[in-house]
Scaffold this motif. Structure first.
Motif, PDB file in Angstrom:
ATOM      1  N   LYS A   1       9.980  10.940  -4.140  1.00 28.19           N
ATOM      2  CA  LYS A   1       8.743  10.290  -3.722  1.00 28.19           C
ATOM      3  C   LYS A   1       7.654  11.322  -3.467  1.00 28.19           C
ATOM      4  CE  LYS A   1       6.911   6.767  -0.594  1.00 28.19           C
ATOM      5  NZ  LYS A   1       7.220   5.807   0.501  1.00 28.19           N
ATOM      6  N   ASP A   2       8.001  12.441  -2.854  1.00 23.55           N
ATOM      7  CA  ASP A   2       7.000  13.493  -2.598  1.00 23.55           C
ATOM      8  C   ASP A   2       6.504  14.102  -3.904  1.00 23.55           C
ATOM      9  OD1 ASP A   2       7.085  13.150   0.125  1.00 23.55           O
ATOM     10  OD2 ASP A   2       8.540  14.756   0.477  1.00 23.55           O
TER      11      ASP A   2
ATOM     12  N   LYS B   1       4.022  11.658  -5.440  1.00 20.82           N
ATOM     13  CA  LYS B   1       2.729  11.726  -4.754  1.00 20.82           C
ATOM     14  C   LYS B   1       1.940  12.952  -5.181  1.00 20.82           C
ATOM     15  CE  LYS B   1       3.951   9.226  -0.501  1.00 20.82           C
ATOM     16  NZ  LYS B   1       4.132   9.349   0.966  1.00 20.82           N
TER      17      LYS B   1
ATOM     18  N   ILE C   1       0.635  12.485  -8.737  1.00 18.68           N
ATOM     19  CA  ILE C   1      -0.498  11.548  -8.761  1.00 18.68           C
ATOM     20  C   ILE C   1      -1.770  12.261  -8.328  1.00 18.68           C
ATOM     21  CG2 ILE C   1      -1.490   9.513  -7.658  1.00 18.68           C
ATOM     22  CD1 ILE C   1       1.325   8.319  -7.581  1.00 18.68           C
ATOM     23  N   GLN C   2      -1.696  13.005  -7.221  1.00 17.41           N
ATOM     24  CA  GLN C   2      -2.866  13.715  -6.725  1.00 17.41           C
ATOM     25  C   GLN C   2      -3.377  14.725  -7.746  1.00 17.41           C
ATOM     26  OE1 GLN C   2      -2.245  15.758  -3.017  1.00 17.41           O
ATOM     27  NE2 GLN C   2      -4.359  16.470  -2.863  1.00 17.41           N
TER      28      GLN C   2
ATOM     29  N   LEU D   1      -0.935   5.497  -5.939  1.00 12.56           N
ATOM     30  CA  LEU D   1      -0.455   5.282  -4.582  1.00 12.56           C
ATOM     31  C   LEU D   1      -1.276   4.157  -3.957  1.00 12.56           C
ATOM     32  CD1 LEU D   1       1.532   6.324  -2.412  1.00 12.56           C
ATOM     33  CD2 LEU D   1      -0.325   7.798  -1.578  1.00 12.56           C
TER      34      LEU D   1
ATOM     35  N   GLY E   1       1.363   2.543   0.917  1.00 13.87           N
ATOM     36  CA  GLY E   1       2.284   3.668   0.777  1.00 13.87           C
ATOM     37  C   GLY E   1       3.251   3.499  -0.376  1.00 13.87           C
ATOM     38  N   GLU E   2       3.256   2.323  -0.991  1.00 16.69           N
ATOM     39  CA  GLU E   2       4.092   2.081  -2.167  1.00 16.69           C
ATOM     40  C   GLU E   2       3.382   2.597  -3.416  1.00 16.69           C
ATOM     41  OE1 GLU E   2       6.509  -1.976  -1.507  1.00 16.69           O
ATOM     42  OE2 GLU E   2       4.340  -2.241  -1.598  1.00 16.69           O
ATOM     43  N   PHE E   3       4.135   2.671  -4.496  1.00 21.68           N
ATOM     44  CA  PHE E   3       3.547   3.063  -5.767  1.00 21.68           C
ATOM     45  C   PHE E   3       3.199   1.820  -6.570  1.00 21.68           C
ATOM     46  CE2 PHE E   3       6.421   6.762  -4.892  1.00 21.68           C
ATOM     47  CZ  PHE E   3       5.401   7.676  -4.621  1.00 21.68           C
TER      48      PHE E   3
END
Length: 249
Positions: free
Chosen positions: A29-30, A33, A36-37, A191, A195-197
Motif C-alpha cells: 500500500k505504501d 501511494k 501515485i504521488q 488515492l 484512503g482507499e484506492f
C-alpha cells in the motif's frame, strides 16, 4: 450496458485464446501511494499520457457493444503508449464481424480473442455505429491485419492487487463489471479521500458522460473479468496515411 456472462467452457479462466495468467509483482500500500504521488507530480500516469497524446474515449452511441468498444480502446491506448500515435480504430467493425451483424451483447474474452487473431480496421474504413456486414470487404480485412494485438494477458478475476500493478505499469485493462452489466477500460489508480484506492476508467459513452468520458470505481465496484494488451503489431505507413479503403456499396 450489454455485458454477457463469459462462456467458461469456450474461454476458461487463464486459458482464453492465446492468453495465460501472467502475475505482476504485487505492490504494498505504501509503494502504491508513493507511485501515485510520483506519477501525478511527473504527469507520467497513463491518463496523463493519453491526455498529452489526445486519445479520446470512445462512444458506442447506444449499440450493445461495450465489450468490444472497451477492448478496442485498449488497443488504441497501447499503440499510443508504444509510440505509434493515435489512430481511431473501429470497434463496430470487429463487433459486427464477431456477431454476424447482430446487435447483441458479449464479453471481454471473445473480444480480445478476436482482436488477437484478426485485429480491426480504422474508423475511416468502417465508420463507427454502422452495423452493416457489407463493409466486410477483403480490403477491410487486409487493413484489420495491420492493427492487431500480438500478445496479451489475463488478470485473476477480481484481483485488485494485480489490477493496481497492471495500471501502475501503464497497461490499460479492459474489465467486465457484472454488477453494472458493462465493460470499461481501467487506465489509472488514484488515492481517494477515504484512503482507499480508486480506479480511473474510460467509459465508451462519449465525452459528455462523467468527466470528459471518465469515471472512478471504488474498490468494491472494481472487481471483474480483466484482460490487457501486452503488445500490438507495429504499424506501417499504410495505417497512418492510406486513404479509406473501399466501403459498403
Amino acid at each position: 450496458c450489454s455485458l454477457q456472462p463469459r462462456d467458461m467452457n469456450k474461454y476458461p479462466e487463464g486459458h482464453c485464446g492465446f492468453a495465460a495468467l501472467r502475475p505482476f509483482r504485487q505492490y504494498t500500500k505504501d509503494e502504491i501511494k508513493a507511485r501515485i504521488q510520483q506519477r501525478d507530480e511527473n504527469r507520467s500516469g497513463l491518463r496523463h499520457i493519453l491526455d498529452s497524446k489526445k486519445v479520446p474515449v470512445k462512444d458506442q452511441d447506444g449499440l450493445p457493444y461495450c465489450w468490444i468498444y472497451a477492448t478496442t480502446h485498449t488497443m488504441e491506448i497501447a499503440y499510443a503508449v508504444q509510440g505509434d500515435g493515435y489512430v481511431p480504430l473501429s470497434a463496430t467493425a470487429a463487433g459486427t464481424i464477431i456477431t454476424g451483424g447482430v446487435k447483441r451483447g458479449g464479453y471481454g474474452a471473445e473480444a480480445i480473442d478476436f482482436l488477437s487473431q484478426h485485429g480491426t480496421c480504422r474508423e475511416q474504413d468502417w465508420p463507427e455505429h454502422q452495423v452493416d456486414t457489407r463493409y466486410n470487404t477483403q480490403a477491410v480485412q487486409n487493413m484489420m491485419k495491420q492493427n492487431i494485438i500480438t500478445d496479451w494477458g489475463e488478470l485473476p478475476s477480481g484481483n485488485l492487487d494485480q489490477l493496481a500493478a497492471a495500471v501502475l505499469n501503464n497497461y490499460p485493462v479492459t474489465i467486465g463489471l457484472s454488477w453494472w452489466g458493462h465493460q470499461v477500460t481501467i487506465i489509472d489508480i488514484i488515492l481517494l479521500p477515504t484512503g482507499e484506492f480508486g480506479f480511473v476508467f474510460d467509459n465508451s459513452w462519449g465525452l459528455g458522460w462523467g468527466d470528459n468520458g471518465r469515471g472512478v470505481l471504488t474498490p468494491n465496484k472494481a472487481r471483474g473479468d480483466m484482460f490487457y494488451p501486452i503488445s500490438v503489431r507495429p504499424r506501417g505507413d499504410i495505417v497512418r496515411s492510406a486513404r479509406p479503403v473501399a466501403q459498403a456499396t
